[in-house]
Design an enzyme around this catalytic site. Structure first.
Site, mmCIF file in Angstrom:
data_model
loop_
_atom_site.group_PDB
_atom_site.id
_atom_site.type_symbol
_atom_site.label_atom_id
_atom_site.label_comp_id
_atom_site.label_asym_id
_atom_site.label_seq_id
_atom_site.Cartn_x
_atom_site.Cartn_y
_atom_site.Cartn_z
ATOM 1 N N ASN A 1 -27.039 69.215 5.959
ATOM 2 C CA ASN A 1 -26.425 69.846 5.833
ATOM 3 C C ASN A 1 -25.123 68.999 5.385
ATOM 4 O O ASN A 1 -24.373 69.133 5.966
ATOM 5 C CB ASN A 1 -26.158 70.712 6.164
ATOM 6 C CG ASN A 1 -26.138 71.931 4.903
ATOM 7 O OD1 ASN A 1 -25.080 71.904 4.287
ATOM 8 N ND2 ASN A 1 -25.693 73.306 5.895
ATOM 9 N N LYS B 1 -23.723 69.040 8.303
ATOM 10 C CA LYS B 1 -24.635 69.857 9.483
ATOM 11 C C LYS B 1 -25.278 69.118 9.930
ATOM 12 O O LYS B 1 -26.009 68.885 8.653
ATOM 13 C CB LYS B 1 -24.203 70.767 9.905
ATOM 14 C CG LYS B 1 -23.188 71.452 9.684
ATOM 15 C CD LYS B 1 -23.324 73.393 9.183
ATOM 16 C CE LYS B 1 -21.966 73.852 8.885
ATOM 17 N NZ LYS B 1 -21.242 75.399 8.425
ATOM 18 N N ARG C 1 -30.167 70.042 2.413
ATOM 19 C CA ARG C 1 -29.532 71.371 1.430
ATOM 20 C C ARG C 1 -29.082 70.662 0.534
ATOM 21 O O ARG C 1 -27.720 69.621 0.159
ATOM 22 C CB ARG C 1 -28.730 71.866 2.383
ATOM 23 C CG ARG C 1 -27.743 73.239 1.425
ATOM 24 C CD ARG C 1 -26.842 73.634 1.840
ATOM 25 N NE ARG C 1 -25.601 74.382 1.229
ATOM 26 C CZ ARG C 1 -23.996 74.447 1.026
ATOM 27 N NH1 ARG C 1 -23.596 73.165 1.636
ATOM 28 N NH2 ARG C 1 -23.533 75.222 0.687
ATOM 29 N N HIS D 1 -25.655 79.469 -1.934
ATOM 30 C CA HIS D 1 -24.872 79.664 -0.396
ATOM 31 C C HIS D 1 -26.528 80.954 -0.935
ATOM 32 O O HIS D 1 -26.365 81.238 0.329
ATOM 33 C CB HIS D 1 -24.138 79.719 -0.295
ATOM 34 C CG HIS D 1 -22.736 79.313 -0.046
ATOM 35 N ND1 HIS D 1 -21.547 80.105 -0.161
ATOM 36 C CD2 HIS D 1 -23.067 78.271 0.423
ATOM 37 C CE1 HIS D 1 -21.073 79.267 0.008
ATOM 38 N NE2 HIS D 1 -21.151 78.411 0.696
ATOM 39 N N HIS E 1 -20.166 84.916 2.623
ATOM 40 C CA HIS E 1 -20.950 83.592 3.538
ATOM 41 C C HIS E 1 -18.913 82.967 2.834
ATOM 42 O O HIS E 1 -18.631 82.839 2.474
ATOM 43 C CB HIS E 1 -22.100 82.513 2.653
ATOM 44 C CG HIS E 1 -21.946 81.229 3.152
ATOM 45 N ND1 HIS E 1 -22.714 80.865 4.111
ATOM 46 C CD2 HIS E 1 -20.543 80.821 3.165
ATOM 47 C CE1 HIS E 1 -22.969 79.519 4.429
ATOM 48 N NE2 HIS E 1 -21.675 79.780 4.082
ATOM 49 N N GLY F 1 -17.036 79.875 4.298
ATOM 50 C CA GLY F 1 -16.749 78.837 4.723
ATOM 51 C C GLY F 1 -15.579 77.540 3.852
ATOM 52 O O GLY F 1 -15.266 79.102 3.712
ATOM 53 N N ARG G 1 -10.671 75.336 -3.296
ATOM 54 C CA ARG G 1 -11.040 76.128 -5.176
ATOM 55 C C ARG G 1 -10.598 76.596 -5.684
ATOM 56 O O ARG G 1 -10.121 77.877 -4.271
ATOM 57 C CB ARG G 1 -12.423 75.713 -5.342
ATOM 58 C CG ARG G 1 -13.396 74.617 -4.869
ATOM 59 C CD ARG G 1 -14.436 75.411 -5.549
ATOM 60 N NE ARG G 1 -15.533 74.453 -4.693
ATOM 61 C CZ ARG G 1 -17.034 74.438 -3.817
ATOM 62 N NH1 ARG G 1 -16.940 76.013 -3.156
ATOM 63 N NH2 ARG G 1 -17.294 73.744 -3.236
ATOM 64 N N GLY H 1 -18.318 78.948 8.484
ATOM 65 C CA GLY H 1 -17.143 78.587 9.432
ATOM 66 C C GLY H 1 -16.441 80.114 9.710
ATOM 67 O O GLY H 1 -16.062 80.144 11.084
ATOM 68 N N GLU I 1 -29.372 78.006 8.045
ATOM 69 C CA GLU I 1 -29.780 77.734 7.008
ATOM 70 C C GLU I 1 -30.981 76.270 7.428
ATOM 71 O O GLU I 1 -31.749 76.024 6.718
ATOM 72 C CB GLU I 1 -28.991 76.732 6.084
ATOM 73 C CG GLU I 1 -28.216 77.924 4.785
ATOM 74 C CD GLU I 1 -26.439 77.159 4.968
ATOM 75 O OE1 GLU I 1 -25.792 77.326 5.210
ATOM 76 O OE2 GLU I 1 -25.757 77.243 3.421
#
Ligand code: ADP
Length: 392
Positions: free
Chosen positions: A7, A14, A88, A177, A203, A205, A236, A326, A379
C-alpha cells in the site's frame, strides 16, 4: 500460499504478508515519512517489532529494503515463496470498476492516470515496477480505491457544471479510499451486528476523506474527480473556490500546472502551518505555542465537522461515526477537537476512552445520540483476499 500486500501512500508504504486462504498475518509494517526528514520503518513479526531509522528518498528504496528484510528476518526463507502481490491503487478513472491482474496495459493506465492522482499513482507505479523487476515470476494484482463509490447516484457524483463536461470528458466525482471505507462499514456492521446501518466513515490520514454509507453502500463521499477535493489534508487544500485560480495566475504569472501542484503539494496543514504535512509535527507545534499549527488543526477539524453534519442530514440521521487512518486512529488531539464540536448533534464524548491510540474503541459517551468508534482500518486484508481470489 503467501500473498504480500503493498500500500504505497503519498508519504508512506505499508505492507502485510498473509498466508492464504487462512488469512493468517505473518508480518506487517510501515515505511514512514518517505521523501521527508526523519524517515524510518517498522516491521512486526510474532509480536516482535523492529524499528530502524533509514534514509528513504523514494518508494523504490522502501520496496528494496522490504524485500531484503523479509528474508533477513526469516519471515520467508526464500523471496520466491511469495506467489502474489496485491497493490492498492488510488485512481482507476472510469476504466476499472473491479480488481485485476497487472499486465503492460494496466501498468500504463496507472501511469497515465497520474494526472488525476499526482501524489499516489506515481508511487504505485514505482512500487509495481520495482517488484516486477525484482520478482519477475510473481503475479501482481491491483485493487482500486474508486470502485466502492460506484453506487453514488447522479445527484451525488455530478458537479453543477455544463452536463456535457460529464458526457464528453467524464468530469464527475469518483471518490477514493473505497477499500478502507468498505472495510470500516463491514467491521461496524459486525460490531453492532446490524447490516442496515447509516454510517459516516472518516478516513483521516495524510490523505483524508469522509463517506456517507447506507446499508453497506456509498451514498456520497468527500473526495471528487481527484483526491484533492473535500477535507483539509497533509498537503492538499481540499475544497476551494476555483475562481481564485485565474486571479492568482494573473497576479503571480504562475501557470496552471504550478497552481495545481501547489494545491496538491504545498497546501493543507503544510500550507497553513509552514511547518509540516505530518499531523504529529502540527500537534507538537501547537503544544509548543505555534499559532499557525493551532490554526491548521482548527481548520482541519472544522472541515471534518462540515462533512459530518451534511452527511448526518443526507442520511436522515446517522447511527454511527467512525474514525480511521493515521490521524483518526492515533491522534487523540484531532479526535478531541472534532468530537467537542459535534455536541449540537447530541454527541457526547468519553475523554478517557479517547486516550487509546490505534485500537478499536467506542469514544462516544453512554448518552450520545450517535455512537462514535475508532475502527483501525484494514485495507491490506481486503486487498490480499482480492489478490488470492484472482490468482489461485
Ligand atoms: P497516508 O496513507 O495517506 O500516507 P496515513 O493513514 O498513514 O496516511 O496517516 C498519516 C498521518 O497520520 C500523518 O499525518 C501522521 O502524522 C498521522 N499520525 C500517525 N501517527 C500519529 C499519532 N500518534 N498522532 C498523531 N498523528 C499521527
Amino acid at each position: 500460499m503467501k500473498i504480500l500486500c503493498v500500500n504505497a501512500g503519498s508519504s508512506s508504504l505499508k505492507f502485510a504478508l498473509y498466508e492464504m486462504p487462512e488469512c493468517e498475518k505473518k508480518a506487517d509494517g510501515t515505511f514512514e515519512k518517505i521523501g521527508l526528514m526523519g524517515s524510518f520503518y517498522t516491521i512486526t513479526k510474532d509480536e516482535e517489532k523492529i524499528v530502524k531509522q533509514v534514509s528513504l528518498p523514494t518508494h523504490k528504496e522502501a520496496v528494496e529494503i522490504l524485500l531484503e528484510e523479509l528474508v533477513n528476518l526469516n519471515i520467508v526463507s526464500d523471496i520466491n515463496e511469495i506467489e502474489g502481490i496485491g497493490h492498492r491503487i488510488v485512481h482507476g478513472g472510469d476504466k476499472y470498476s473491479a480488481s485485476c491482474i497487472v499486465d503492460d496495459k494496466v501498468l500504463n493506465d496507472i501511469k497515465d492516470l497520474s494526472e488525476l492522482a499526482p501524489l499516489h499513482n506515481p508511487a504505485h507505479y514505482v512500487a509495481i515496477k520495482c517488484v516486477m523487476d525484482m520478482l519477475p515470476n510473481v503475479k501482481n494484482v491491483v485493487v482500486f480505491d474508486t470502485a466502492y463509490h460506484q453506487t453514488m447516484d447522479e445527484a451525488s457524483y455530478l458537479y453543477a457544471v455544463p452536463y456535457e463536461w460529464y458526457e464528453k470528458y467524464k468530469i464527475r466525482k469518483y471518490g477514493f479510499h473505497g477499500t478502507s471505507h468498505k472495510y470500516i462499514a463491514n467491521r461496524v456492521s459486525e460490531i453492532l451486528d446490524n447490516k442496515n446501518l447509516k454510517i459516516i466513515s472518516c478516513h483521516l490520514g495524510n490523505g483524508a476523506s469522509i463517506t456517507a454509507i447506507k446499508d453497506g453502500k456509498c451514498i456520497d463521499t468527500s473526495m471528487g474527480f481527484t483526491p484533492a477535493a473535500g477535507l483539509v489534508m497533509g498537503s492538499r487544500s481540499g475544497d476551494i473556490d476555483v475562481s481564485f485560480i485565474p486571479y492568482l495566475m494573473n497576479k503571480t504569472g504562475y501557470d496552471i500546472n504550478q497552481v495545481a501542484s501547489d494545491l496538491n503539494k504545498k497546501s493543507g496543514i503544510l500550507g497553513i502551518s509552514g511547518v509540516s504535512s505530518d499531523f504529529r509535527d502540527i500537534v507538537n507545534g501547537r503544544a509548543d505555542g505555534n499559532e499557525k499549527c493551532a490554526l491548521a488543526m482548527e481548520m482541519f477539524a472544522r472541515r471534518v465537522i462540515m462533512y459530518i453534519s451534511y452527511y448526518n442530514t443526507l442520511l436522515g440521521g446517522a447511527d454511527v461515526i467512525c474514525f480511521a487512518g493515521g490521524i483518526g486512529e492515533k491522534s487523540v488531539e484531532a479526535r478531541e477537537l472534532i468530537m467537542e464540536k459535534l455536541y449540537p448533534l447530541g454527541i457526547t464524548f468519553n475523554n478517557e476512552k479517547n486516550l487509546i491510540r490505534g485500537e478499536e474503541v467506542e469514544i462516544s459517551g453512554s448518552t450520545s445520540k450517535i455512537k462514535c468508534y475508532v475502527v483501525p482500518t484494514n485495507e491490506e486484508l481486503m486487498i490480499v483476499k482480492d489478490t488470492y481470489n484472482l490468482i489461485h
